[in-house]
Design an enzyme around this catalytic site. Structure first.
Site, mmCIF file in Angstrom:
data_model
loop_
_atom_site.group_PDB
_atom_site.id
_atom_site.type_symbol
_atom_site.label_atom_id
_atom_site.label_comp_id
_atom_site.label_asym_id
_atom_site.label_seq_id
_atom_site.Cartn_x
_atom_site.Cartn_y
_atom_site.Cartn_z
ATOM 1 N N SER A 215 0.844 -1.196 0.000
ATOM 2 C CA SER A 215 0.000 0.000 0.000
ATOM 3 C C SER A 215 0.881 1.247 0.000
ATOM 4 O O SER A 215 1.786 1.385 0.833
ATOM 5 C CB SER A 215 -0.876 -0.063 1.271
ATOM 6 O OG SER A 215 -1.649 1.091 1.408
ATOM 7 N N LYS B 110 -16.824 13.672 -7.831
ATOM 8 C CA LYS B 110 -15.876 14.770 -8.064
ATOM 9 C C LYS B 110 -16.075 15.276 -9.497
ATOM 10 O O LYS B 110 -17.019 16.008 -9.743
ATOM 11 C CB LYS B 110 -14.477 14.305 -7.707
ATOM 12 C CG LYS B 110 -14.446 13.870 -6.208
ATOM 13 C CD LYS B 110 -13.099 13.678 -5.637
ATOM 14 C CE LYS B 110 -13.125 12.931 -4.312
ATOM 15 N NZ LYS B 110 -13.662 13.688 -3.170
#
Ligand code: PLP
Length: 403
Positions: free
Chosen positions: A137, A248
């Protein structure tokens, strides 16, 4: 008093002391005047220019999106009326999923209540599937990805932000036969930088890892059809899962993943965050479908965004204002102090009528506090000149005060 209330009070006091207490500024958006909003000042409405909206392409106020939402609302009603499995799936939901799958060149897509939920639910479902997952990650991954990873028993390796050598070393050190997943973003919204997606896919291929890419801050804006940076870079087909938001650049609400049919089917059948919640409401789905379809064709709007972004960057540079070099549409202006950052934001609003949210710890590391500017195609050159003059004025008065 209950120990929990005690805890809340002491934590809130600590948060205030550290300057991290969250004050919400109520902003009234008017669709026909975006990015001009109104706020109430001494009971009177006052016009302000907003530089902190993630409605990056102003699609949330566009008649195309509003029309799609209105039609769906009037024809199908306000709420979906059920989970996807129990009466909540309309032909609009299916059409939007098909559109999103096509946008990313994948077999299938799956809608979620939000981008946050799509990351959390999908990552947890994937990483709970086999007993010994190793997940890699990026250190700057969004809280929603971290939540998804933490909700699983996977072994977690955090690689330094966008650092291919570190990722390669961590992959090489992990057990060769363990299932591996690399989770990362394309555009990082606070630092405004972009991941080397193709090179990460190369590493994934070399180590037999799957890939999970969050394109939340890129969909609609990058690539010939708005398929994100993975489309722009011609690597969408190499990614296992592409995740995005409708909230968005598409100007609506909701999140999604796109992937091969078996993966979508698996997550659809196993992720509680997908299964046990009411489907997105028709108005949201209808607005999003109209917006996504429109943006696959409206390259002019993408060009206008990057023209305005370039203009604002040049104006900030010409005025000597400290901005983080950014290759994306996000323009961070560095303040590097939490109190100052709040003060600059306050003065911008009160003295000059510009709104830019201060971004402080824990969203960014201490000492890197900033204003995060997101110009849209509807921000005019005159608005930019006014903002830059206001920032110059505020920086000068602060330097005077410090001297
Ligand atoms: N992923 C990233 C990188 C984000 O910045 C955000 C939120 O802003 C999300 C996911 C969550 O998306 P949404 O706002 O649709 O929940």
């Amino acid at each position: 008093m209950h120990a929990f209330l005690d805890h809340c009070r002491s934590q809130l006091a600590e948060i205030r002391l550290q300057g991290r207490y969250r004050h919400f500024t109520p902003l009234r958006r008017e669709a026909t005047r975006f990015p001009v909003y109104t706020i109430l000042r001494n009971g009177e409405p006052r016009d302000i220019t907003v530089w902190s909206s993630n409605d990056y392409l102003a699609m949330g106020v566009d008649p195309v999106t509003i029309g799609g939402a209105r039609d769906a609302l009037e024809n199908l009603g306000a709420g979906a009326g059920g989970t996807r499995n129990i009466g909540g799936t309309s032909p609009l939901h299916d059409a939007l999923e098909a559109e999103l799958a096509g946008l990313h060149g994948k077999d299938a897509a799956l809608l979620f209540s939000s981008g946050f939920v799509s990351n959390q639910a999908s990552l947890t479902a994937i990483l709970r599937s086999l007993p010994d997952w190793h997940v890699f990650s990026d250190a700057k991954n969004h809280a929603s990805m971290i939540a998804g990873i933490k909700g699983s028993p996977a072994t977690v390796h955090i690689f330094r932000h966008n650092d291919l050598a570190h990722l390669a070393a961590l992959l090489a050190a992990a057990p060769g036969d363990a299932p591996k997943l690399i989770a990362f973003e394309s555009v990082y919204s606070m630092d405004a930088d972009i991941a080397p997606i193709g090179a990460i896919c190369d590493l994934a291929d070399r180590h037999g890892a799957l890939t999970y890419l969050d394109e939340v801050h890129a969909v609609g804006m990058y690539g010939a059809h708005g398929g994100g940076v993975s489309e722009r870079d011609g690597v969408a087909h190499r990614l296992t899962v592409i995740e995005g938001t409708l909230a968005k650049a598409f100007g609506c609400h909701g999140g999604y993943i796109a992937a091969e049919a078996t993966i979508i089917d698996y997550i659809r059948s196993t992720a509680p965050g997908f299964i046990f919640t009411t489907a997105l409401p028709p108005a949201v789905v209808g607005g999003a479908l109209a917006s996504v379809r429109h943006l696959t064709r409206d390259t002019g709007r993408r060009e206008a965004l990057f023209r305005q972004v370039g203009l604002l960057k040049r104006k900030l540079d010409a005025a000597g204002l400290p901005r983080l070099p950014s290759e994306s549409h996000i323009v961070p202006v560095m303040i590097r102090d939490a109190d100052l950052c709040r003060e600059v934001s306050r003065l911008l609003l009160e003295r000059h009528g510009h709104y830019a949210t201060p971004i402080n710890y824990p969203t960014v590391p201490r000492g890197t506090e900033r204003l995060r500017l997101t110009p849209t195609p509807l921000h005019t050159e005159a608005m930019m000149d006014d903002l830059v003059a206001a920032l110059v004025d505020i920086f000068a008065s602060m330097e005077e005060r410090a001297a």
